[in-house]
Design a protein around this motif. Structure first.
Motif, mmCIF file in Angstrom:
data_model
loop_
_atom_site.group_PDB
_atom_site.id
_atom_site.type_symbol
_atom_site.label_atom_id
_atom_site.label_comp_id
_atom_site.label_asym_id
_atom_site.label_seq_id
_atom_site.Cartn_x
_atom_site.Cartn_y
_atom_site.Cartn_z
ATOM 1 N N THR A 3 0.833 -1.205 0.000
ATOM 2 C CA THR A 3 0.000 0.000 0.000
ATOM 3 C C THR A 3 0.866 1.254 0.000
ATOM 4 O O THR A 3 0.572 2.219 -0.711
ATOM 5 C CB THR A 3 -0.923 -0.001 1.238
ATOM 6 O OG1 THR A 3 -1.711 -1.190 1.211
ATOM 7 C CG2 THR A 3 -1.819 1.208 1.262
ATOM 8 N N THR A 72 -7.586 -3.753 7.727
ATOM 9 C CA THR A 72 -7.246 -2.661 6.818
ATOM 10 C C THR A 72 -7.997 -2.791 5.499
ATOM 11 O O THR A 72 -8.470 -1.791 4.947
ATOM 12 C CB THR A 72 -5.727 -2.611 6.598
ATOM 13 O OG1 THR A 72 -5.083 -2.511 7.875
ATOM 14 C CG2 THR A 72 -5.326 -1.432 5.742
ATOM 15 N N ALA A 76 -10.694 -0.072 4.000
ATOM 16 C CA ALA A 76 -10.674 0.474 2.641
ATOM 17 C C ALA A 76 -11.980 0.193 1.912
ATOM 18 O O ALA A 76 -12.419 0.994 1.081
ATOM 19 C CB ALA A 76 -9.498 -0.119 1.869
#
Length: 140
Positions: A3, A72, A76
């Motif tokens: 990322t 995570t 998102a």
């Protein structure tokens, strides 16, 4: 790490001033991720010896890394629907409950304080637009 690398790649073509903060942040995240990855590869040795007087070496524990990745990814995924700040609060509150030794009330308060701090830094001081979320837009 992926990322952080993707974020750095996305801002690479911006003017130097606009790209500076995201590049510094993504570089820091990449280096932190690399350090965490290397640390996670080392076996964990217990602090106390067993009955034979030997220190036990446990296998690697990948569960926290998998939980972090899943959380995570969910963050998102949820941001476009509920908005950046509500998703950030939920992410932090859940992460504090899963990964910290804080009491639930302290984790909740810490999540609120950090979310407000993120709002002040990004929306008020830096005037960075954040996704409001499609559910929020339906309420307007």
């Amino acid at each position: 790490m992926a990322t952080a690398a993707f974020a750095a790649w996305n801002v690479w073509g911006l003017k130097q001033g606009a790209a500076l903060f995201p590049l510094i942040t993504s570089t820091g995240l990449f280096i932190s991720g690399l350090l965490l990855f290397v640390t996670a590869l080392r076996p964990v040795v217990t602090d106390e010896p067993d009955e034979d007087g030997e220190y036990d070496e446990r296998p690697l524990l990948w569960e926290p890394m998998v939980r972090l990745f899943v959380m995570t990814a969910l963050f998102a995924t949820v941001v476009p629907w509920v908005g950046f700040y509500p998703a950030t609060f939920l992410y932090l509150a859940i992460m504090f409950s899963l990964f910290s030794d804080l009491r639930p009330r302290h984790g909740f308060v810490t999540a609120v304080v950090l979310t407000v701090l993120i709002y002040v830094i990004f929306s008020v001081l830096m005037e960075v637009p954040t996704p409001p979320g499609s559910l929020f837009e339906l309420l307007l």
